[in-house]
Design a protein around this motif. Structure first.
Motif, PDB file in Angstrom:
ATOM      1  N   TYR A 107       9.426   0.359  -8.813  1.00 55.65           N
ATOM      2  CA  TYR A 107       9.418   1.488  -7.877  1.00 55.65           C
ATOM      3  C   TYR A 107      10.852   1.786  -7.435  1.00 55.65           C
ATOM      4  O   TYR A 107      11.703   0.881  -7.379  1.00 55.65           O
ATOM      5  CB  TYR A 107       8.544   1.160  -6.659  1.00 55.65           C
ATOM      6  CG  TYR A 107       8.860  -0.166  -6.007  1.00 55.65           C
ATOM      7  CD1 TYR A 107       9.878  -0.293  -5.050  1.00 55.65           C
ATOM      8  CD2 TYR A 107       8.151  -1.309  -6.355  1.00 55.65           C
ATOM      9  CE1 TYR A 107      10.167  -1.496  -4.463  1.00 55.65           C
ATOM     10  CE2 TYR A 107       8.448  -2.534  -5.776  1.00 55.65           C
ATOM     11  CZ  TYR A 107       9.444  -2.621  -4.829  1.00 55.65           C
ATOM     12  OH  TYR A 107       9.738  -3.830  -4.248  1.00 55.65           O
ATOM     13  N   PRO A 108      11.160   3.043  -7.137  1.00 59.56           N
ATOM     14  CA  PRO A 108      12.516   3.417  -6.709  1.00 59.56           C
ATOM     15  C   PRO A 108      12.702   3.339  -5.195  1.00 59.56           C
ATOM     16  O   PRO A 108      13.815   3.495  -4.696  1.00 59.56           O
ATOM     17  CB  PRO A 108      12.619   4.873  -7.175  1.00 59.56           C
ATOM     18  CG  PRO A 108      11.231   5.385  -6.992  1.00 59.56           C
ATOM     19  CD  PRO A 108      10.313   4.232  -7.357  1.00 59.56           C
ATOM     20  N   ASN A 109      11.635   3.112  -4.471  1.00 63.13           N
ATOM     21  CA  ASN A 109      11.660   3.189  -3.009  1.00 63.13           C
ATOM     22  C   ASN A 109      12.460   2.045  -2.386  1.00 63.13           C
ATOM     23  O   ASN A 109      12.328   0.894  -2.792  1.00 63.13           O
ATOM     24  CB  ASN A 109      10.239   3.146  -2.460  1.00 63.13           C
ATOM     25  CG  ASN A 109       9.310   4.069  -3.188  1.00 63.13           C
ATOM     26  OD1 ASN A 109       8.873   3.740  -4.289  1.00 63.13           O
ATOM     27  ND2 ASN A 109       9.014   5.214  -2.609  1.00 63.13           N
ATOM     28  N   GLN A 115       1.810   6.772  -6.867  1.00 62.07           N
ATOM     29  CA  GLN A 115       0.757   7.686  -7.308  1.00 62.07           C
ATOM     30  C   GLN A 115       1.171   9.149  -7.152  1.00 62.07           C
ATOM     31  O   GLN A 115       0.728  10.008  -7.906  1.00 62.07           O
ATOM     32  CB  GLN A 115      -0.525   7.423  -6.500  1.00 62.07           C
ATOM     33  CG  GLN A 115      -1.201   6.110  -6.836  1.00 62.07           C
ATOM     34  CD  GLN A 115      -2.369   5.819  -5.905  1.00 62.07           C
ATOM     35  OE1 GLN A 115      -2.588   6.534  -4.910  1.00 62.07           O
ATOM     36  NE2 GLN A 115      -3.121   4.778  -6.202  1.00 62.07           N
ATOM     37  N   ARG A 116       2.036   9.407  -6.194  1.00 67.37           N
ATOM     38  CA  ARG A 116       2.438  10.786  -5.892  1.00 67.37           C
ATOM     39  C   ARG A 116       3.871  11.086  -6.313  1.00 67.37           C
ATOM     40  O   ARG A 116       4.420  12.132  -5.962  1.00 67.37           O
ATOM     41  CB  ARG A 116       2.249  11.042  -4.390  1.00 67.37           C
ATOM     42  CG  ARG A 116       0.786  11.018  -3.993  1.00 67.37           C
ATOM     43  CD  ARG A 116       0.591  10.759  -2.519  1.00 67.37           C
ATOM     44  NE  ARG A 116      -0.836  10.762  -2.157  1.00 67.37           N
ATOM     45  CZ  ARG A 116      -1.642   9.734  -2.391  1.00 67.37           C
ATOM     46  NH1 ARG A 116      -1.182   8.633  -2.965  1.00 67.37           N
ATOM     47  NH2 ARG A 116      -2.917   9.811  -2.055  1.00 67.37           N
ATOM     48  N   HIS A 140       0.845  -1.205   0.000  1.00 69.05           N
ATOM     49  CA  HIS A 140       0.000   0.000   0.000  1.00 69.05           C
ATOM     50  C   HIS A 140       0.877   1.250   0.000  1.00 69.05           C
ATOM     51  O   HIS A 140       0.621   2.206  -0.754  1.00 69.05           O
ATOM     52  CB  HIS A 140      -0.905  -0.009   1.231  1.00 69.05           C
ATOM     53  CG  HIS A 140      -2.030   0.970   1.171  1.00 69.05           C
ATOM     54  ND1 HIS A 140      -3.288   0.710   1.681  1.00 69.05           N
ATOM     55  CD2 HIS A 140      -2.105   2.238   0.668  1.00 69.05           C
ATOM     56  CE1 HIS A 140      -4.068   1.762   1.496  1.00 69.05           C
ATOM     57  NE2 HIS A 140      -3.376   2.703   0.883  1.00 69.05           N
ATOM     58  N   ALA A 141       1.934   1.242   0.805  1.00 69.97           N
ATOM     59  CA  ALA A 141       2.838   2.396   0.871  1.00 69.97           C
ATOM     60  C   ALA A 141       3.560   2.605  -0.462  1.00 69.97           C
ATOM     61  O   ALA A 141       3.740   3.743  -0.909  1.00 69.97           O
ATOM     62  CB  ALA A 141       3.850   2.204   1.995  1.00 69.97           C
ATOM     63  N   LEU A 142       3.966   1.525  -1.094  1.00 68.69           N
ATOM     64  CA  LEU A 142       4.634   1.627  -2.396  1.00 68.69           C
ATOM     65  C   LEU A 142       3.692   2.224  -3.441  1.00 68.69           C
ATOM     66  O   LEU A 142       4.089   3.098  -4.226  1.00 68.69           O
ATOM     67  CB  LEU A 142       5.122   0.249  -2.851  1.00 68.69           C
ATOM     68  CG  LEU A 142       6.286  -0.359  -2.066  1.00 68.69           C
ATOM     69  CD1 LEU A 142       6.514  -1.801  -2.502  1.00 68.69           C
ATOM     70  CD2 LEU A 142       7.560   0.455  -2.262  1.00 68.69           C
ATOM     71  N   ALA A 143       2.446   1.752  -3.455  1.00 68.16           N
ATOM     72  CA  ALA A 143       1.465   2.274  -4.411  1.00 68.16           C
ATOM     73  C   ALA A 143       1.150   3.738  -4.111  1.00 68.16           C
ATOM     74  O   ALA A 143       1.002   4.555  -5.033  1.00 68.16           O
ATOM     75  CB  ALA A 143       0.194   1.435  -4.351  1.00 68.16           C
TER      76      ALA A 143
END
Length: 217
Positions: A195-197, A143-144, A136-139
């Motif tokens: 994702y880059p996170n 989105q932002r 959820h945090a990755l998504a």
């Protein structure tokens, strides 16, 4: 004079990385309960508690033979920073019983402001909540267009996200149908998004309690 030497059984410590309840056990019988019937169980015995605690804090791939070649490393620095990254979110799950009524949430690491909360689910587990919270945090970040780090204190959930697969003893049922639908969506998201996170382990020993913790110990 005769001396009778009693050969006392040496204490062993059993580390269960993957099982129904991961942890360190002093009795083989207790360890066996956690791994019997658990697909993909990972466990090993150690001679001292210090060795067991050190092993449990690391990936099981470092201690179990040929499987080490297939390891997926959790991004964890060898030198623990004095504080977590400021541009980051923390996630945590809560479960009343395991399995039991469950939920998860994410917060801003610095301010503690809640950025999302999901649940309650009628039946879930702590690790499943942590897994869904990370995805959820990755998504949320994608989105932002945020490259914030994501902190979780569940090594198991982090590995599930990195491997894009889960291993849970919880069986699908009418009670947890909604949960498994969300798990399916989360796995689908992981398989179709990059994702880059960084996904990082929250170091409770050094930084205190995870800011996203529900406070239900």
């Amino acid at each position: 004079m005769y001396f009778i030497f009693i050969n006392e059984k040496k204490q062993k410590y059993y580390v269960v990385w993957y099982g129904f309840e991961p942890g360190i056990y002093k009795q083989w019988s207790e360890c066996k309960k956690q791994i019997d019937g658990y697909k993909g169980a990972a466990y090993k015995s150690f001679d001292t508690l210090a060795e067991a605690e050190d092993a449990f804090s690391k990936s099981h791939f470092q201690f179990i033979g040929e499987a080490a070649k297939k390891t997926i490393k959790i991004d964890r620095p060898t030198h623990i920073p004095s504080k977590p990254l400021e541009d980051s979110f923390c996630v945590d799950g809560a479960c009343s019983g395991n399995p039991g009524i469950a939920e998860y949430r994410g917060v801003d690491t610095v301010t503690g402001a809640e950025i999302f909360r999901q649940g309650p689910y009628a039946e879930g587990t702590n690790n499943l909540m942590e897994f869904l919270a990370i995805v959820h945090a990755l998504a949320f970040c994608k989105q932002r267009n945020l490259d914030f780090a994501i902190y979780s204190d569940s090594k198991i959930a982090i590995n599930w996200v990195l491997k894009k697969e889960i291993k849970t003893a919880l069986k699908p049922s009418i009670l947890n149908q909604k949960l498994f639908e969300h798990i399916k969506r989360a796995l689908n998201w992981l398989n179709h998004n990059s994702y880059p996170n960084k996904i990082l382990k929250w170091e409770t020993k050094y930084w205190g309690e995870n800011p996203a913790d529900f406070g239900r110990k």
